[in-house]
Design a protein around this motif. Structure first.
Motif, PDB file in Angstrom:
ATOM      1  N   TYR A 119       0.713  -0.866   0.141  1.00 24.01           N
ATOM      2  CA  TYR A 119      -0.256   0.262   0.283  1.00 24.01           C
ATOM      3  C   TYR A 119       0.845   1.434   0.017  1.00 24.01           C
ATOM      4  O   TYR A 119       0.891   2.437  -0.543  1.00 24.01           O
ATOM      5  CB  TYR A 119      -0.873   0.244   1.591  1.00 24.01           C
ATOM      6  N   MET A 137      -7.031  -0.049   1.396  1.00 24.77           N
ATOM      7  CA  MET A 137      -6.275  -0.832   2.562  1.00 24.77           C
ATOM      8  C   MET A 137      -7.192  -1.303   4.161  1.00 24.77           C
ATOM      9  O   MET A 137      -7.772  -0.268   4.008  1.00 24.77           O
ATOM     10  CB  MET A 137      -4.520  -0.289   2.875  1.00 24.77           C
ATOM     11  N   ASN A 162      -1.034  -7.407   2.608  1.00 25.49           N
ATOM     12  CA  ASN A 162      -0.501  -6.341   2.182  1.00 25.49           C
ATOM     13  C   ASN A 162       1.402  -6.190   2.713  1.00 25.49           C
ATOM     14  O   ASN A 162       2.079  -5.363   1.790  1.00 25.49           O
ATOM     15  CB  ASN A 162      -0.612  -5.065   3.405  1.00 25.49           C
ATOM     16  N   LEU A 194      -4.337  -6.294   1.208  1.00 28.41           N
ATOM     17  CA  LEU A 194      -5.030  -4.955   0.539  1.00 28.41           C
ATOM     18  C   LEU A 194      -6.240  -5.432  -0.394  1.00 28.41           C
ATOM     19  O   LEU A 194      -6.529  -6.951  -0.549  1.00 28.41           O
ATOM     20  CB  LEU A 194      -3.953  -4.885  -0.697  1.00 28.41           C
TER      21      LEU A 194
END
Length: 328
Positions: A119, A137, A162, A194
């Motif tokens: 992210y 996220m 992530n 994510l």
């Protein structure tokens, strides 16, 4: 010529440890033995050991990353990082080696920490105008509104950790009913996930290494998985994906991929060998992720690209090691 002692560091504390072992085995086989004495160091938690065929494991002294065998102390000139995942790809070991002043291959501490966070990397590169899939996220404990996500991103969508690689915990979600199970699977790999839109297109991977004296941007690989997407099975099971190097894309698109990879490399402050992955769709290149310690097994993409370029992996590794030592 006095040989330099190289520590090939493998293992780690994530699901990717098994891939790291395969990469380390390949590296140990191809490294230039005329230049280097290579030692494989396996790291798992606080257990750091030297692995030598036919001999007992030897503990590494964490004070200075040395070991003693038969009364003789061995020190290292450089660490060749082959841990995929924590603690070797996210800046933790890099910070340790910075503290004890030991050169290591690959990205430095900040870049490693940044690029391991998908992210954060996306947000960093968005400011550079790099196209990428829309997504959100979520951290553990946050509520996920499934209907709102479907309305915003459509179906199918991808749910992924992530901070993880090798497609562990990644699910292609085709219905609202699948979403919660996919979220739970992704959270097994970390405390942030994510959720991204799915973009139909051609998946591409491009490896490269840039030093002050030489830049090698490898050919582009087209990835055609026989599974739903380029998941763990497709990546590491023989026959489950077709990896075509060079990619079956126009030369102009190949040049765009290589130029963008080089730009991303510079913007993120990368060092050593990295691989950047994209989806090519509607004449746009959508950034997926960057792998700062890409797989180096026989089946991995970067070694395939090196061979297609007419180079020896041994020589590319030498370039990486010597650059790490010179620039430390």
């Amino acid at each position: 010529m006095n040989k330099k002692n190289i520590a090939i560091v493998a293992g780690g504390d994530s699901s990717e440890a098994v891939i790291s072992f395969k990469s380390a085995q390949q590296i140990a086989e191809v490294i230039d033995r005329d230049r280097y004495n290579a030692y494989t160091i396996f790291i798992k938690g606080t257990d750091w050991t030297v692995k030598q065929e036919g001999k007992a494991d030897i503990a590494i002294d964490k004070n200075d990353f040395t070991f003693v065998e038969d009364g003789a102390k061995t020190t290292f000139d450089c660490v060749l990082m082959m841990i995929h995942g924590t603690p070797g790809e996210n800046g933790i070991l890099q910070a340790y080696f910075d503290l004890i002043r030991l050169p290591y291959t690959g990205c430095r501490t900040f870049t490693s920490a940044l690029t391991f966070d998908k992210y954060a990397t996306k947000k960093y590169l968005e400011g550079e105008g790099v196209d990428m899939a829309r997504g959100f996220m979520f951290r553990k404990g946050q509520q996920v509104d499934a209907d709102a996500l479907v309305e915003e991103l459509g179906l199918p969508m991808f749910v992924k950790p992530n901070a993880s690689g090798s497609s562990f915990g990644v699910t292609k979600v085709k219905s609202v009913e699948q979403l919660q199970g996919a979220i739970d699977a992704a959270f097994t790999e970390g405390d942030a996930i994510l959720i991204e839109e799915s973009i139909n297109g051609i998946e591409l991977g491009n490896g490269l290494i840039k030093t002050p004296s030489k830049a090698l941007v490898f050919p582009v690989t087209e990835i055609v998985p026989k599974t739903e997407f380029f998941d763990f099975e497709a990546k590491y099971t023989s026959g489950m994906s077709e990896e075509i190097t060079p990619a079956r894309i126009p030369e102009e698109v190949t040049e765009r991929v290589q130029e963008l990879s080089s730009h991303i490399y510079d913007v993120l402050g990368c060092r050593g060998i990295v691989r950047v992955d994209y989806i090519y769709s509607n004449d746009k290149l959508y950034f997926i992720e960057i792998n700062t310690i890409p797989g180096m097994s026989q089946a991995s993409i970067v070694p395939q690209q090196v061979r297609t370029m007419g180079l020896e992996l041994r020589d590319v590794l030498t370039l990486e090691i010597e650059d790490a030592i010179e620039r430390f």
